[in-house]
Design an enzyme around this catalytic site. Structure first.
Site, PDB file in Angstrom:
ATOM      1  N   ASP A  31      36.927  24.078  49.589  1.00 29.37           N
ATOM      2  CA  ASP A  31      35.967  24.679  50.722  1.00 29.37           C
ATOM      3  C   ASP A  31      34.859  24.082  51.236  1.00 29.37           C
ATOM      4  OD1 ASP A  31      35.191  25.600  48.064  1.00 29.37           O
ATOM      5  OD2 ASP A  31      35.707  27.572  48.426  1.00 29.37           O
ATOM      6  N   ASP A  78      34.748  38.593  42.722  1.00 27.29           N
ATOM      7  CA  ASP A  78      35.229  39.944  43.090  1.00 27.29           C
ATOM      8  C   ASP A  78      36.925  39.640  43.506  1.00 27.29           C
ATOM      9  OD1 ASP A  78      34.945  37.646  44.545  1.00 27.29           O
ATOM     10  OD2 ASP A  78      34.442  39.178  46.658  1.00 27.29           O
ATOM     11  N   HIS A  94      38.298  36.013  44.297  1.00 28.23           N
ATOM     12  CA  HIS A  94      37.400  35.238  44.855  1.00 28.23           C
ATOM     13  C   HIS A  94      38.437  34.083  44.226  1.00 28.23           C
ATOM     14  CE1 HIS A  94      33.449  34.311  44.912  1.00 28.23           C
ATOM     15  NE2 HIS A  94      34.079  32.652  45.032  1.00 28.23           N
ATOM     16  N   GLU A 129      38.623  35.896  49.606  1.00 27.77           N
ATOM     17  CA  GLU A 129      38.216  36.892  49.607  1.00 27.77           C
ATOM     18  C   GLU A 129      38.869  38.169  49.695  1.00 27.77           C
ATOM     19  OE1 GLU A 129      34.825  37.251  48.500  1.00 27.77           O
ATOM     20  OE2 GLU A 129      33.257  36.578  49.404  1.00 27.77           O
TER      21      GLU A 129
END
Ligand code: GLP
Length: 235
Positions: free
Chosen positions: A67, A135, A137, A142
């Site tokens: 990313d 979280d 990810h 996400e």
């Protein structure tokens, strides 16, 4: 799934580096999927040590990163291109032309995403290294209502912006969007190696690998991968 619990970050990094370098030894022209974040820093340092000691040769290796922040070019100190150059590529004998990170400054983001998926398909990832966000990810995928397959532009969750703000001068400086490899690219890797460390990750690691598979916890999809190794260290 091969779930390995170790006692220290040092051990985690040594094991992860051994697995990655083992992959390179078995197939010198392999393609490594690489990750950023603080978790792989120790692994990258060990890989560089092994390279320096002549134990592993990266000259034929290609890398594809997960990313990049939208709006940051490779010279920006918080861009993932900069991170990779500084924390790994400059320390090993890889040809920088063989390293790929999404272009966060592409004028046509959609075209950049399509080209990235073509690259992943053409090269094929032998081993994908991953960290995990608080979280759940992976890359910058996400929590969502569904698993997004393709490389895409994503709006970062406020918890991710908060977590990553420690690297920026202020929270307002953290980009709010990013380009990330999708779940299709990640799951297409022949092997997946996820590393997580610290007590703070314990809960999310338990849920991701021993709980239900749901896009609300993106890493949980990895339970369906047929060659997954998770290394977790609480310290
Ligand atoms: C970022 C990256 C992820 C990484 C995550 C966790 O959001 N895009 O690939 O896994 O951070 O980072 P850390 O290892 O610092 O907890």
């Amino acid at each position: 799934m091969n779930f390995i619990k170790v006692n220290t970050y040092e051990e985690l990094s040594a094991k992860a580096a051994a697995i990655i370098c083992g992959q390179v030894a078995m197939k010198p022209e392999c393609v490594l999927g690489l990750a950023t974040g603080s978790s792989p820093l120790g692994t990258y340092a060990k890989m560089a040590e092994k390279n320096e000691a002549g134990e592993v040769d990266f000259s034929k290796v290609k890398t594809i990163n997960l990313d990049e922040y939208v709006g940051l070019d490779g010279n920006h100190e918080q861009s993932y291109r900069y991170f990779m150059n500084n924390n790994l590529f400059k320390n090993i004998n890889i040809d920088i032309e063989n390293t790929y990170v999404p272009n966060g400054c592409a004028t046509d983001v959609e075209a950049e995403c399509l080209a990235y998926d073509k690259l992943i398909k053409d090269l094929g990832i032998d081993l994908q290294l991953l960290g995990i966000g608080y979280d759940g990810h992976i890359g910058f995928n996400e929590p969502d209502k569904y698993f997004e397959k393709a490389t895409h532009k994503v709006a970062l969750d406020s918890s991710t912006i908060e977590a990553n703000s420690r690297f920026f001068a202020s929270r307002d400086d953290v980009p709010t969007t990013a380009i990330t490899m999708g779940m299709g690219g990640i799951m297409s890797a022949k092997k997946v190696l996820l590393i997580a460390n610290g007590k703070g990750k314990r809960d999310i690691v338990e849920k991701a690998f021993f709980g239900p598979i749901t896009p609300e916890l993106p890493a949980s999809i990895l339970q369906l991968h047929n060659d997954l190794t998770v290394i977790y260290s609480e310290n």
